[in-house]
Enzyme design. Structure first.
Site, PDB file in Angstrom:
ATOM      1  N   HIS A 164       0.841  -1.200   0.000  1.00  0.00           N
ATOM      2  CA  HIS A 164       0.000   0.000   0.000  1.00  0.00           C
ATOM      3  C   HIS A 164       0.878   1.253   0.000  1.00  0.00           C
ATOM      4  O   HIS A 164       0.678   2.167  -0.824  1.00  0.00           O
ATOM      5  CB  HIS A 164      -0.920   0.007   1.219  1.00  0.00           C
ATOM      6  CG  HIS A 164      -1.812   1.203   1.287  1.00  0.00           C
ATOM      7  ND1 HIS A 164      -3.046   1.248   0.700  1.00  0.00           N
ATOM      8  CD2 HIS A 164      -1.628   2.433   1.863  1.00  0.00           C
ATOM      9  CE1 HIS A 164      -3.599   2.429   0.904  1.00  0.00           C
ATOM     10  NE2 HIS A 164      -2.751   3.178   1.616  1.00  0.00           N
ATOM     11  N   GLU A 165       1.832   1.286   0.913  1.00  0.00           N
ATOM     12  CA  GLU A 165       2.706   2.461   0.989  1.00  0.00           C
ATOM     13  C   GLU A 165       3.634   2.533  -0.222  1.00  0.00           C
ATOM     14  O   GLU A 165       3.989   3.639  -0.668  1.00  0.00           O
ATOM     15  CB  GLU A 165       3.518   2.429   2.287  1.00  0.00           C
ATOM     16  CG  GLU A 165       2.680   2.413   3.557  1.00  0.00           C
ATOM     17  CD  GLU A 165       1.656   3.535   3.604  1.00  0.00           C
ATOM     18  OE1 GLU A 165       1.908   4.616   3.029  1.00  0.00           O
ATOM     19  OE2 GLU A 165       0.587   3.338   4.216  1.00  0.00           O
TER      20      GLU A 165
END
Length: 675
Positions: free
Chosen positions: A34-35
């Site tokens: 996600h990051e």
């Protein structure tokens, strides 16, 4: 023995290590990717990334490369990417003139950066689903094993043996698809069933009764034979453990020559009681089903097997318990509390019927169905300074599932038939918990160490059991009744148990423990066919091309379902008690990684990745969706939202997130305590 112990410890260590590694790499991958989406999009847009962190709070370890500090932080509840110019904690900070400042980017580039984490999670989910279906994953089969009388499925002519193929046109791969689609429904559903060679369509209207967490249609999956004890007579007689291609289930057990099996299989409880009571030769009737490569049944037939039922010794620890139900807690504003019942009362009679621990549920159902909410006498025995005394109270036994019952009563005119429907369909509760945990006669316990022998006097209470010894005692459970103790003793034989008890005349603070060792009770035996059951499984496996297609389809399907589930939480059609948080996620991921297949772990992580994507895109300040909302407002207004409004919104969003975190942590802890 030392070699066996060493091997067992090594297996336990391997399983534990596998579970821990699965959690670290699995859940860590969800956060990392996600990051990483935000990070790569920021690099593409030319924005300076100052921090790439897994976890929140203070920096634990990491390194710096270029402008970015890559770190792992102490609080493992997520992660973040901090870019130059994106400061949620200080939206009024001065804007720089640097081209690498996030705020100096065109709206389109900022949107790409904000949405990139969600996109990366959906990509990761698709890959996870593809891997799971490529390797082949087992689900509980969507085959109906039981239809609860009076519920929507029974009125829609759903029958045991039916295979649920689709719900509202959406393919059902396993039982979890069926329960999920029913739970998030907002009205009538169309079920497509496979019955023999026919495809049947019928409509059901799910109902959610008082106390239910979500809507139901009243169906249960099918149990099949899963394995056999070494001394079981069933394998030699022709019974088989279930495979993907064929499954057996026991539908009747009777003395040889007594009668033929009925069309309706015995319930699980009736079957267990029948087997326990039998000795000598018996006819075990199996229903054998064969399945095709598509998981659908190709044939069913009844097979009678003649076996000798083994008799096994009953074990005891010298404990003589009352069979009466004692009240151990009361539901706030429940029927029993309103009637004046107190914790510690012994329940004697309800509506004129004698009560025992074993029959209380049935008597409550009978009385509730007959009284229809009118007051009935409840006789309790209450302890006092001068000894126990009988007290007669008046209680109204409340109905919990009005919608199901009214639907079941439609078209039923005969009063006796109506009473039967009320008895079979209605769910009635007094609003109390009860246990048969009180010693009724002097009980010399069979201590594992005779030097520590104890005799419990009438009035003593059994509180807890620990069933796993070794370096320490674990597998603790609250004591309920002699029936549960009997189940444990049958399974463990003469293995030691740790027993918790409160001596007569003492209170909770005086609880004591004793290691006891069971011994066979002379002249007492029970019948045991030595088999295990589980829900029938179906394996979903696709070739490389088909796995890609199914993976992409499941990503879209699961995204839609999670969005609908969130709507159901918001509208109250699904109870917030079903929400899970980080503890639940780690707990489930650990169990799957330790015990299940790699395909199951991929499938779980794919679903979690979709959850993370959907939650992050919600229009809540501090989440990606909240930032996207402000970006949209900026485009509509032609200028950024003011720092004051942004700051207030950030605080509101933070309070909402903290409130949600408190709720899910509470739910997680409640689940652990209830285990």
């Amino acid at each position: 023995m030392p070699e066996l112990l060493s091997a067992s410890l090594q297996l336990a260590e391997v399983g534990t290590l596998r579970g821990i590694v699965g959690v670290l790499f699995g859940v860590g991958a969800l956060i990392f990717f996600h990051e990483l989406g935000h990070f790569l999009a920021a690099k593409w847009a030319g924005v300076r990334v100052e921090v790439f962190s897994l976890g929140f709070g203070q920096r634990m370890v990491g390194f710096r490369r270029g402008d970015t500090d890559y770190r792992i932080s102490w609080l493992p509840l997520g992660g973040y990417v901090r870019m130059l110019g994106q400061a949620d904690d200080d939206p009024n900070q001065p804007r720089t003139d640097l081209a690498c400042d996030f705020r100096n980017q065109p709206a389109f580039k900022r949107f790409v950066i904000l949405i990139a984490g969600v996109v990366m999670n959906l990509v990761l989910a698709a890959v996870g689903f593809m891997a799971a279906f490529g390797l082949g994953i087992d689900f509980t089969a969507p085959e109906i094993g039981r239809v609860d009388p009076g519920y929507p499925a029974s009125r829609a002519d759903v029958q045991p043996g039916d295979i649920v193929v689709a719900v509202d046109g959406e393919e059902v791969l396993g039982w979890q698809d069926l329960t999920h689609l029913v739970a998030i429904s907002t009205g009538e559903l169309e079920l497509e069933l496979r019955r023999g060679d026919e495809r049947i369509k019928t409509r059901v209207n799910p109902v959610r009764g008082k106390g239910d967490s979500f809507a139901q249609i009243g169906v249960q999956p099918v149990y099949v034979l899963a394995g056999f004890a070494p001394d079981s007579p069933l394998p030699a007689a022709g019974a088989q453990a279930a495979t993907v291609e064929v499954s057996d289930r026991i539908v009747d057990v009777s003395p040889v020559g007594s009668h033929s099996a009925s069309d309706a299989p015995l319930t699980d409880g009736a079957l267990a009681q029948r087997i326990e009571s039998l000795s000598g030769r018996a006819t075990v009737t199996l229903e054998r089903t064969r399945y095709g490569t598509d998981g659908l049944p190709t044939s069913r037939k009844r097979i009678p097997l003649e076996v000798e039922i083994p008799r096994k010794p009953e074990y005891g620890i010298g404990l003589h318990l009352s069979d009466s139900p004692y009240v151990r807690s009361l539901t706030e504003d429940g029927a029993a509390q309103a009637a004046g019942v107190l914790v510690g009362d012994r329940l004697l009679r309800l509506g004129g019927q004698d009560l025992t621990y074993e029959n209380l549920r049935d008597v409550v159902a009978d009385v509730g169905a007959t009284s229809q909410g009118a007051d009935v006498p409840l006789v309790v025995e209450r302890p006092g300074a001068e000894g126990p005394s009988e007290i007669e109270l008046q209680v109204a036994v409340p109905l919990q599932n009005e919608a199901q019952l009214q639907a079941a009563l439609e078209g039923v005119e005969d009063p006796e038939a109506q009473r039967v429907v009320r008895r079979e369909v209605g769910r009635y509760l007094l609003g109390l918990t009860y246990k048969a945990d009180t010693v009724a006669a002097p009980s010399p316990l069979s201590a594992a160490d005779p030097e520590h022998a104890v005799t419990l006097e009438p009035g003593a209470r059994i509180t807890r059991l620990w069933t796993s010894g070794g370096l320490w005692w674990s597998a603790e459970e609250e004591f309920q009744s002699a029936h549960r103790l009997r189940q444990i003793l049958r399974a463990r034989g003469e293995e030691p148990l740790l027993l918790g008890y409160i001596p007569a005349g003492k209170d909770k603070g005086d609880e004591e423990t004793l290691v006891v060792q069971a011994a066979p009770i002379p002249g007492q035996t029970y019948g045991d066919l030595g088999y295990e059951v589980e829900y029938r499984r179906v394996n979903i496996q696709r070739g490389p091309v088909a796995a890609v297609g199914l993976g992409l389809h499941q990503t879209a399907v699961q995204t839609q379902r999670i969005a609908l589930m969130l709507r159901s939480f918001a509208t109250g059609s699904v109870s917030p008690k079903e929400l899970g948080g980080p503890i639940q996620i780690v707990n489930v991921a650990y169990k799957v990684a330790r015990h299940d297949s790699l395909a199951r772990l991929f499938h779980l992580l794919a679903i979690l990745s979709v959850n993370l994507a959907v939650i992050n895109v919600l229009p809540i300040p501090v989440l990606d969706g909240g930032h996207i909302l402000f970006l949209l407002l900026e485009k509509l207004k032609g200028k950024p939202v003011s720092g004051e409004v942004l700051s207030a919104a950030q605080w509101l969003g933070l309070i909402m997130i903290l409130g949600l975190m408190a709720l899910v942590f509470f739910n997680d802890i409640r689940r652990i305590v209830a285990q």
